[in-house]
Design a protein around this motif. Structure first.
Motif, PDB file in Angstrom:
ATOM      1  N   ASP A 126       0.814  -1.218   0.000  1.00 33.32           N
ATOM      2  CA  ASP A 126       0.000   0.000   0.000  1.00 33.32           C
ATOM      3  C   ASP A 126       0.847   1.267   0.000  1.00 33.32           C
ATOM      4  O   ASP A 126       0.433   2.301  -0.521  1.00 33.32           O
ATOM      5  N   ASP A 127       2.033   1.196   0.594  1.00 29.95           N
ATOM      6  CA  ASP A 127       2.917   2.360   0.679  1.00 29.95           C
ATOM      7  C   ASP A 127       3.932   2.418  -0.463  1.00 29.95           C
ATOM      8  O   ASP A 127       4.908   3.164  -0.387  1.00 29.95           O
ATOM      9  N   GLY A 128       3.731   1.608  -1.496  1.00 27.93           N
ATOM     10  CA  GLY A 128       4.590   1.680  -2.674  1.00 27.93           C
ATOM     11  C   GLY A 128       5.942   1.012  -2.542  1.00 27.93           C
ATOM     12  O   GLY A 128       6.880   1.347  -3.244  1.00 27.93           O
ATOM     13  N   GLY A 129       6.080   0.076  -1.615  1.00 24.68           N
ATOM     14  CA  GLY A 129       7.315  -0.702  -1.532  1.00 24.68           C
ATOM     15  C   GLY A 129       8.099  -0.557  -0.237  1.00 24.68           C
ATOM     16  O   GLY A 129       8.984  -1.354   0.039  1.00 24.68           O
ATOM     17  N   THR A 130       7.793   0.471   0.560  1.00 26.14           N
ATOM     18  CA  THR A 130       8.467   0.664   1.842  1.00 26.14           C
ATOM     19  C   THR A 130       7.441   1.166   2.842  1.00 26.14           C
ATOM     20  O   THR A 130       6.692   2.099   2.554  1.00 26.14           O
ATOM     21  N   HIS A 131       7.431   0.550   4.030  1.00 19.97           N
ATOM     22  CA  HIS A 131       6.509   0.983   5.078  1.00 19.97           C
ATOM     23  C   HIS A 131       7.298   1.333   6.327  1.00 19.97           C
ATOM     24  O   HIS A 131       8.100   0.534   6.816  1.00 19.97           O
ATOM     25  N   ALA A 132       7.088   2.540   6.860  1.00 17.55           N
ATOM     26  CA  ALA A 132       7.735   2.972   8.095  1.00 17.55           C
ATOM     27  C   ALA A 132       7.050   2.303   9.281  1.00 17.55           C
ATOM     28  O   ALA A 132       5.828   2.345   9.402  1.00 17.55           O
ATOM     29  N   VAL A 133       7.856   1.687  10.145  1.00 17.35           N
ATOM     30  CA  VAL A 133       7.351   0.977  11.320  1.00 17.35           C
ATOM     31  C   VAL A 133       7.895   1.675  12.563  1.00 17.35           C
ATOM     32  O   VAL A 133       9.100   1.678  12.805  1.00 17.35           O
ATOM     33  N   LYS A 134       7.000   2.271  13.357  1.00 14.35           N
ATOM     34  CA  LYS A 134       7.403   2.955  14.591  1.00 14.35           C
ATOM     35  C   LYS A 134       7.428   1.941  15.735  1.00 14.35           C
ATOM     36  O   LYS A 134       6.470   1.213  15.953  1.00 14.35           O
ATOM     37  N   THR A 135       8.532   1.894  16.453  1.00  9.57           N
ATOM     38  CA  THR A 135       8.692   0.943  17.556  1.00  9.57           C
ATOM     39  C   THR A 135       8.392   1.612  18.894  1.00  9.57           C
ATOM     40  O   THR A 135       8.350   2.843  18.990  1.00  9.57           O
ATOM     41  N   VAL A 136       8.220   0.795  19.935  1.00  8.38           N
ATOM     42  CA  VAL A 136       7.966   1.352  21.263  1.00  8.38           C
ATOM     43  C   VAL A 136       9.178   2.109  21.790  1.00  8.38           C
ATOM     44  O   VAL A 136       9.046   2.965  22.660  1.00  8.38           O
ATOM     45  N   GLY A 137      10.354   1.833  21.255  1.00 11.16           N
ATOM     46  CA  GLY A 137      11.563   2.544  21.643  1.00 11.16           C
ATOM     47  C   GLY A 137      11.756   3.857  20.917  1.00 11.16           C
ATOM     48  O   GLY A 137      12.757   4.541  21.112  1.00 11.16           O
ATOM     49  N   GLY A 138      10.790   4.204  20.048  1.00  9.27           N
ATOM     50  CA  GLY A 138      10.875   5.465  19.315  1.00  9.27           C
ATOM     51  C   GLY A 138      11.661   5.385  18.021  1.00  9.27           C
ATOM     52  O   GLY A 138      11.824   6.387  17.324  1.00  9.27           O
ATOM     53  N   CYS A 139      12.157   4.217  17.682  1.00  5.00           N
ATOM     54  CA  CYS A 139      12.878   4.044  16.421  1.00  5.00           C
ATOM     55  C   CYS A 139      11.868   3.909  15.282  1.00  5.00           C
ATOM     56  O   CYS A 139      10.741   3.481  15.494  1.00  5.00           O
ATOM     57  N   VAL A 140      12.324   4.240  14.085  1.00  6.64           N
ATOM     58  CA  VAL A 140      11.512   4.020  12.895  1.00  6.64           C
ATOM     59  C   VAL A 140      12.286   3.065  11.991  1.00  6.64           C
ATOM     60  O   VAL A 140      13.387   3.371  11.540  1.00  6.64           O
ATOM     61  N   LEU A 141      11.698   1.896  11.781  1.00  5.14           N
ATOM     62  CA  LEU A 141      12.281   0.885  10.887  1.00  5.14           C
ATOM     63  C   LEU A 141      11.601   0.997   9.540  1.00  5.14           C
ATOM     64  O   LEU A 141      10.431   1.371   9.461  1.00  5.14           O
ATOM     65  N   GLN A 142      12.302   0.641   8.492  1.00  9.71           N
ATOM     66  CA  GLN A 142      11.724   0.641   7.150  1.00  9.71           C
ATOM     67  C   GLN A 142      11.532  -0.811   6.718  1.00  9.71           C
ATOM     68  O   GLN A 142      12.509  -1.554   6.548  1.00  9.71           O
ATOM     69  N   ALA A 143      10.273  -1.215   6.580  1.00  9.77           N
ATOM     70  CA  ALA A 143       9.950  -2.581   6.148  1.00  9.77           C
ATOM     71  C   ALA A 143       9.838  -2.585   4.635  1.00  9.77           C
ATOM     72  O   ALA A 143       9.189  -1.709   4.045  1.00  9.77           O
ATOM     73  N   LYS A 144      10.477  -3.573   4.001  1.00 10.18           N
ATOM     74  CA  LYS A 144      10.477  -3.699   2.545  1.00 10.18           C
ATOM     75  C   LYS A 144      10.510  -5.168   2.169  1.00 10.18           C
ATOM     76  O   LYS A 144      10.782  -6.021   2.996  1.00 10.18           O
ATOM     77  N   MET A 145      10.312  -5.403   0.903  1.00 10.89           N
ATOM     78  CA  MET A 145      10.529  -6.726   0.339  1.00 10.89           C
ATOM     79  C   MET A 145      11.849  -6.678  -0.431  1.00 10.89           C
ATOM     80  O   MET A 145      12.110  -5.726  -1.160  1.00 10.89           O
ATOM     81  N   ASP A 146      12.670  -7.693  -0.250  1.00  3.99           N
ATOM     82  CA  ASP A 146      13.888  -7.867  -1.038  1.00  3.99           C
ATOM     83  C   ASP A 146      13.700  -9.184  -1.752  1.00  3.99           C
ATOM     84  O   ASP A 146      13.944 -10.253  -1.186  1.00  3.99           O
ATOM     85  N   GLY A 147      13.186  -9.102  -2.970  1.00  2.00           N
ATOM     86  CA  GLY A 147      12.768 -10.316  -3.661  1.00  2.00           C
ATOM     87  C   GLY A 147      11.578 -10.881  -2.924  1.00  2.00           C
ATOM     88  O   GLY A 147      10.562 -10.212  -2.760  1.00  2.00           O
ATOM     89  N   ASP A 148      11.725 -12.090  -2.392  1.00  2.00           N
ATOM     90  CA  ASP A 148      10.621 -12.709  -1.659  1.00  2.00           C
ATOM     91  C   ASP A 148      10.851 -12.698  -0.147  1.00  2.00           C
ATOM     92  O   ASP A 148      10.171 -13.377   0.603  1.00  2.00           O
ATOM     93  N   LYS A 149      11.812 -11.905   0.310  1.00  2.00           N
ATOM     94  CA  LYS A 149      12.134 -11.824   1.741  1.00  2.00           C
ATOM     95  C   LYS A 149      11.694 -10.486   2.324  1.00  2.00           C
ATOM     96  O   LYS A 149      11.894  -9.435   1.713  1.00  2.00           O
ATOM     97  N   LEU A 150      11.126 -10.530   3.530  1.00  2.00           N
ATOM     98  CA  LEU A 150      10.771  -9.331   4.261  1.00  2.00           C
ATOM     99  C   LEU A 150      12.018  -8.844   4.990  1.00  2.00           C
ATOM    100  O   LEU A 150      12.683  -9.624   5.682  1.00  2.00           O
ATOM    101  N   THR A 151      12.350  -7.543   4.808  1.00  2.00           N
ATOM    102  CA  THR A 151      13.514  -6.972   5.473  1.00  2.00           C
ATOM    103  C   THR A 151      13.110  -5.746   6.288  1.00  2.00           C
ATOM    104  O   THR A 151      12.085  -5.114   6.031  1.00  2.00           O
TER     105      THR A 151
END
Length: 185
Positions: A126-151
């Motif tokens: 839905d976000d065009g290939g990268t989704h920002a994930v906010k953690t309880v520690g205040g970090c922002v991770l970037q979730a993506k697909m690398d081929g068929d793997k979630l990174t």
């Protein structure tokens, strides 16, 4: 849209989502069965691949939190992931005087939601290939697909790959990852 749908289907296939076999038995992590009726800590202590993570959670005083009602999504680095950190890092972080830094690192692996891989895959699509994930520690991770793997890319540019997804817990879900995610310090 078609490309996003195909990527989501690829993610579901690779992660075993929707397959009867994936839900017929309790998944094995670190040589131990993970039970849906046990909480994150109760299951993690049985995984031989997560002894460093469990020791760190205890040292940071997060056991009670991760035994709480949640829901939590924990991206759980393996012992090998911790071993890949520079020599002496884990030992230094486990010292009482470094509890705040250890807590920050660990809480950057936790999301205050029950995020199964199909939901993460949909958000990425839905976000065009990268989704920002906010953690309880205040970090922002970037979730993506690398081929068929979630990174997940951390704030320092480090990339972790989900190696075992959707390990259901009574208070959330664990996704096993191959790298320790680090906050920008």
């Amino acid at each position: 849209m078609i490309k996003s749908t195909l990527r989501l289907l690829a993610l579901a296939t690779v992660l075993g989502v929707g397959s009867v076999a994936a839900h017929a038995e309790n998944p094995m992590v670190g040589g131990a069965a993970m039970y849906e009726n046990k909480n994150i800590v109760e299951n993690a202590v049985n995984s031989k691949d997560h002894t460093t993570l469990v020791a760190a959670v205890k040292a940071a005083g997060l056991v009670e939190t991760l035994q709480g009602p949640g829901p939590f999504t924990v991206f759980a680095p393996t012992n090998e992931a911790f071993d890949a950190l520079p020599a002496g890092t884990v030992e230094t972080l486990l010292k009482p005087e470094n509890k705040d830094q250890l807590t920050k690192i660990l809480t950057c692996h936790v999301v205050a939601a029950d995020a199964m891989s199909p939901a993460i895959g949909k958000m990425i699509a839905d976000d065009g290939g990268t989704h920002a994930v906010k953690t309880v520690g205040g970090c922002v991770l970037q979730a993506k697909m690398d081929g068929d793997k979630l990174t997940l890319t951390d704030e320092t540019g480090g990339v972790a790959t989900v190696t075992i997804a959707d390990v259901k817990q009574s208070n959330g879900v664990i996704h096993v990852i191959d790298k320790v995610l680090l906050p920008k310090m």
